[in-house]
Design an enzyme around this catalytic site. Structure first.
Site, PDB file in Angstrom:
ATOM      1  N   LYS A 275       8.183   3.896  -1.930  1.00 44.57           N
ATOM      2  CA  LYS A 275       7.948   2.617  -0.846  1.00 44.57           C
ATOM      3  C   LYS A 275       8.873   2.736  -0.019  1.00 44.57           C
ATOM      4  O   LYS A 275      10.207   3.323   0.031  1.00 44.57           O
ATOM      5  CB  LYS A 275       7.880   1.542  -1.781  1.00 44.57           C
ATOM      6  CG  LYS A 275       6.876   1.634  -2.945  1.00 44.57           C
ATOM      7  CD  LYS A 275       7.060   0.213  -3.783  1.00 44.57           C
ATOM      8  CE  LYS A 275       5.986  -0.042  -4.833  1.00 44.57           C
ATOM      9  NZ  LYS A 275       4.447  -0.431  -4.158  1.00 44.57           N
ATOM     10  N   ARG A 349      -2.983   1.292 -11.911  1.00 47.23           N
ATOM     11  CA  ARG A 349      -4.377   1.474 -12.477  1.00 47.23           C
ATOM     12  C   ARG A 349      -4.279   2.551 -13.628  1.00 47.23           C
ATOM     13  O   ARG A 349      -5.399   2.934 -14.471  1.00 47.23           O
ATOM     14  CB  ARG A 349      -5.323   1.813 -11.420  1.00 47.23           C
ATOM     15  CG  ARG A 349      -4.904   3.215 -10.624  1.00 47.23           C
ATOM     16  CD  ARG A 349      -5.565   3.280  -9.164  1.00 47.23           C
ATOM     17  NE  ARG A 349      -4.949   2.183  -8.342  1.00 47.23           N
ATOM     18  CZ  ARG A 349      -5.242   2.033  -6.998  1.00 47.23           C
ATOM     19  NH1 ARG A 349      -6.254   2.493  -6.745  1.00 47.23           N
ATOM     20  NH2 ARG A 349      -4.645   1.039  -6.370  1.00 47.23           N
TER      21      ARG A 349
END
Length: 495
Positions: A275, A349
């Site tokens: 990120k 996920r």
């Protein structure tokens, strides 16, 4: 203790008769005063009416007007606007109570009395519950390691209702226990990632389980590998901190087993797909889904609800290193599906895939997962509402109804088959991303591959799990979002 008040009591005494450091009175916008406020206004020779007539105070939601010194036995009085009657609900009550208690602490008022109107969607018992909840959650702070001077302690909070019987004591305890669960979940999220590691989070879950009377099992790396949970394990390979999966169980009897599943990435750098540095410190909150389900099942148990519930929290740290999972790698989940990892920052996920499957294999007949899953949901709904996606309309509607009852904004999003099509891989059963557009929906479509035919709802709390600034009813930090909804869901007859 977060959100500490020494004594919470319910009273039906006239407001003018109460000896208190701070008297808080709720005033609706453009409506007549409540009976309690009317009686007080009469004792005060029309003072409240004159304040309203002057036009400076209109009763808009969360508007404040101080009266100091106050007539009679109260040292100070605080008029707080409760807004339009048509919009008055449990959330307005809860926030109003939180604002009032934060103001009381700032004024070092040890004895506080609060009188908010009942009526419409808020009966007297719900009023008592919401005031107790708001008071305790409003006082809780995220300044865990800050050297602050003593801000004073609220010794007694009197909640005024027309009649103190008829279940008020039970409502008070329900509000207290809900608030304690919410504050526990917020604390888990607010702790920095160097302290609230996967192992520490699992230890705190064990302590919470012992306090709440829950069954608890912690699965370590070897057990996860033996269970074939390659999807979850792939997220943890870059970190020196071992992954943990916490399984909590409550057997209260009645109805299908409710499975609560939470994403617990204790810190998310994005892994190899790292990120940007800006705002990365907020990624300690990437475990708020796990915190929510751990806290909620404890609240369910402490309330003694007639429900059977299992909570599964997948706890990992996502870091870049020479051992980290790479974009393009293929892993196998516990249900046998293979996953091509396109982006290692789509890691939540991967954790939930195996955690959802585990909840199913442990007997869950209804599923809800909570996760700070996608920035896309924040683009769609901002920091106001949580997104809901599911595979069963009736079950989704039941979750939406629970959220509405608790005043937690929840908005349904579509889950069309076309979103699953975007996950097709030429090397594996599916990819872990479906492209830029509809990112929250393709993420949910990915999760759907791991729930089978079990009714399931996915709650994406990426925009609502924490607040980046102080608001009048809460210090910035973790919000405990969806904990109340999950407790309310367990209180209902599961369909």
């Amino acid at each position: 203790m977060r959100g500490h008040v020494v004594n919470l009591e319910v009273t039906s005494q006239p407001l003018a008769a109460l000896d208190t450091d701070l008297l808080v009175v709720g005033i609706a916008q453009d409506e007549s005063l409540s009976p309690a406020a009317q009686a007080l206004d009469s004792e005060w020779e029309g003072l409240i009416g004159r304040v309203r007539e002057d036009g400076a105070f209109k009763g808009k939601a969360y508007e404040l007007e101080w009266i100091y010194p106050a007539p009679g036995k109260a040292r100070r009085a605080l008029l707080i606007g409760t807004g339009k009657v048509s919009a008055y609900d449990v959330r307005v009550v809860r926030r109003s109570a939180a604002i009032a208690l934060r103001q009381a602490r700032a004024k070092r008022a040890a004895r506080v009395t609060i009188a908010l109107p009942a009526g419409g969607r808020v009966d007297s018992n719900l009023l008592v519950q919401a005031v107790a909840d708001g008071a305790l959650t409003g006082l809780a702070g995220s300044d865990l390691y800050k050297d602050v001077e003593n801000r004073g302690e609220i010794q007694t909070l009197h909640i005024v209702v027309a009649e103190a019987g008829g279940g008020a004591s039970e409502a008070l305890e329900r509000g207290r226990k809900i608030a304690e669960a919410v504050n526990f979940g917020r604390w888990l999220g607010d702790e920095p990632a160097n302290i609230m590691t996967p192992v520490r989070a699992a230890e705190e879950a064990q302590r919470w389980a012992a306090e709440c009377g829950l069954e608890c099992q912690v699965l370590g790396e070897d057990e996860l590998r033996e269970a074939g949970m390659g999807s979850l394990l792939s997220v943890a390979t870059g970190s020196k901190l071992p992954p943990q999966v916490v399984v909590l169980a409550y057997n209260g009897g009645g109805g299908p087993m409710l499975g609560l599943v939470g994403k617990g990435v204790t810190f998310d750098t994005g892994g190899i797909s790292i990120k940007p540095a800006a705002d990365m410190h907020y990624m300690k909150y990437d475990m708020c889904g796990a915190a929510a389900v751990i806290a909620a099942i404890g609240g369910i148990a402490r309330l003694g609800l007639k429900a059977n519930v299992i909570a599964v929290a997948g706890l990992v740290e996502n870091m870049p290193s020479g051992t980290a999972t790479r974009p393009g790698d293929v892993v196998r989940a516990a249900n046998g599906k293979t996953i091509e990892i396109i982006n290692t920052d789509a890691e939540g996920r991967l954790v939930l895939a195996d955690a959802l499957d585990l909840a199913r294999t442990r007997g869950a007949e209804r599923l809800v997962d909570v996760a700070t899953l996608t920035g896309a949901i924040k683009v769609a709904l901002g920091d106001v509402a949580t997104g809901a996606m599911g595979n069963n309309e009736d079950w989704t509607n039941q979750v939406l109804a629970a959220a509405k009852a608790t005043g937690e904004p929840l908005w349904p999003m579509p889950l069309y088959p076309e979103y699953t099509e975007k996950l097709k891989s030429n090397i594996a059963d599916l990819m872990n991303t479906g492209g830029r557009f509809g990112g929250a929906l393709t993420a949910a479509a990915f999760l759907q591959q791991f729930v089978g035919d079990t009714p399931w709802v996915h709650l994406d709390v990426a925009g609502t799990a924490y607040t980046e600034k102080d608001v009048s009813w809460q210090m910035k930090g973790a919000t405990g979002v969806m904990i109340r909804t999950l407790i309310e869901l367990a209180s209902s007859d599961l369909e």
